[in-house]
Design a protein around this motif. Structure first.
Motif, PDB file in Angstrom:
ATOM      1  N   THR A  63      11.879 -28.147  32.737  1.00  0.00           N
ATOM      2  CA  THR A  63      11.109 -28.563  31.704  1.00  0.00           C
ATOM      3  C   THR A  63      11.578 -29.757  31.230  1.00  0.00           C
ATOM      4  O   THR A  63      12.109 -30.501  31.911  1.00  0.00           O
ATOM      5  CB  THR A  63      11.253 -27.296  30.481  1.00  0.00           C
ATOM      6  N   LYS A  64      10.914 -30.241  30.164  1.00  0.00           N
ATOM      7  CA  LYS A  64      11.329 -31.675  29.749  1.00  0.00           C
ATOM      8  C   LYS A  64      12.636 -31.524  29.025  1.00  0.00           C
ATOM      9  O   LYS A  64      13.207 -30.604  28.944  1.00  0.00           O
ATOM     10  CB  LYS A  64      10.091 -32.195  28.642  1.00  0.00           C
TER      11      LYS A  64
ATOM     12  N   GLY B 229      10.947 -32.169  23.310  1.00  0.00           N
ATOM     13  CA  GLY B 229      10.148 -30.974  23.135  1.00  0.00           C
ATOM     14  C   GLY B 229      10.243 -29.836  24.361  1.00  0.00           C
ATOM     15  O   GLY B 229       9.606 -29.017  24.826  1.00  0.00           O
ATOM     16  N   GLY B 230      11.503 -29.995  25.154  1.00  0.00           N
ATOM     17  CA  GLY B 230      11.579 -29.082  26.436  1.00  0.00           C
ATOM     18  C   GLY B 230      11.434 -27.615  26.162  1.00  0.00           C
ATOM     19  O   GLY B 230      11.040 -26.769  27.049  1.00  0.00           O
TER      20      GLY B 230
ATOM     21  N   HIS C 101       7.952 -26.577  25.273  1.00  0.00           N
ATOM     22  CA  HIS C 101       7.246 -26.708  26.636  1.00  0.00           C
ATOM     23  C   HIS C 101       7.410 -25.648  27.528  1.00  0.00           C
ATOM     24  O   HIS C 101       6.429 -25.226  27.987  1.00  0.00           O
ATOM     25  CB  HIS C 101       7.639 -27.818  27.218  1.00  0.00           C
TER      26      HIS C 101
ATOM     27  N   LYS D 223       5.890 -22.045  26.181  1.00  0.00           N
ATOM     28  CA  LYS D 223       4.525 -22.066  26.367  1.00  0.00           C
ATOM     29  C   LYS D 223       3.994 -21.920  27.857  1.00  0.00           C
ATOM     30  O   LYS D 223       3.114 -21.193  28.344  1.00  0.00           O
ATOM     31  CB  LYS D 223       3.772 -23.187  25.863  1.00  0.00           C
ATOM     32  N   HIS D 224       4.954 -22.438  28.770  1.00  0.00           N
ATOM     33  CA  HIS D 224       4.646 -22.276  30.174  1.00  0.00           C
ATOM     34  C   HIS D 224       4.911 -20.922  30.618  1.00  0.00           C
ATOM     35  O   HIS D 224       4.089 -20.546  31.554  1.00  0.00           O
ATOM     36  CB  HIS D 224       5.738 -23.166  31.047  1.00  0.00           C
TER      37      HIS D 224
END
Length: 256
Positions: free
Chosen positions: A238-239, A244-245, A248, A251-252
């Motif tokens: 992720t980020k 905001g990892g 993110h 939601k993924h």
């Protein structure tokens, strides 16, 4: 309560921002997880007394602390693994020989043999208060984890204490627990204790002590700022934690 999934979050470099704080976005995400019947669980090398404000800010009541030595679920203690007095005594002698400080941890407190420059750097690095000085506290208090405050000497301690597991998670200290204890072993204990062997698990991490965590989880998520080896075993990178990892990734995987 019947949970649809379990989500395990490392703290530093993962759930926390660059100042070791919980952001409003993370608080909102944790509440959304619970609304979706996903149990958020902190999985950290720190102990409970160090993360009380973090837990409150995130609205999280479950944690694996001290690299798997202690587990609390929905506010209730369910697992507590101790280091023997003999091991603590031997470790004091070893750290004195190397002119290193030693910290002792249980779920409610932490203390140290002394303060030196490296000890001050170590606790500043993770934005935690310095431990009180109490060299003999291990004789009357439970000890779940030890911390050698050093920037070197890893090989010496590994050789002298084959019955222990060592995690260097930063430049100033080494986390120490009983052999085989890890965030991953705690995930296995937790699933057995909760009788939730068949629901999906999600592990989020960035550092050396997160390998076992991710390996124990069905879905392995490495932060964008994670060490390369952890990214190599991840199902999803992720980020960064500062970009905001966590949100993110949640939601993924359609968790929020």
């Amino acid at each position: 309560m019947t949970y649809q999934a379990l989500a395990f979050f490392d703290l530093d470099g993962t759930l926390l921002d660059g100042q070791s704080k919980i952001t409003p976005e993370i608080t909102k995400a944790m509440h959304q997880l619970k609304q979706n019947n996903v149990l958020p669980i902190i999985a950290t090398g720190r102990t409970e007394v160090e993360i009380q404000q973090i837990r409150q800010a995130a609205g999280i009541t479950s944690n694996i602390v001290m690299n798997g030595a202690f587990i609390r679920i929905d506010g209730e203690e369910v697992y507590n693994e101790k280091i023997t007095t003999d091991v603590s005594q031997r470790m004091i002698a070893a750290t004195e020989k190397n002119n290193h400080a030693l910290s002792f941890y249980n779920h409610g407190a932490y203390w140290a043999t002394k303060h030196d420059d490296n000890t001050i750097r170590a606790y500043a690095h993770i934005h935690s208060h310095l431990p009180e000085i109490n060299p003999n506290g291990y004789q009357t208090e439970d000890v779940n984890m030890l911390l050698v405050l050093s920037q070197e000497g890893d090989a010496y301690y590994h050789e002298q204490f084959p019955e222990l597991t060592f995690y260097r998670n930063g430049p100033f200290s080494i986390d120490i627990v009983n052999k085989g204890t890890s965030k991953g072993s705690a995930v296995s204990h937790l699933k057995q204790l909760m009788d939730v062997e068949n629901i999906p698990t999600f592990g989020f991490g960035d550092g050396n002590n997160d390998f076992a965590l991710l390996e124990a989880c069905d879905n392995k998520i490495a932060m964008g700022n994670a060490i390369d080896g952890l990214k190599d075993i991840a199902d999803f990178v992720t980020k960064k934690n500062t970009d905001g990892g966590i949100v993110h990734a949640l939601k993924h995987f359609d968790l929020i």
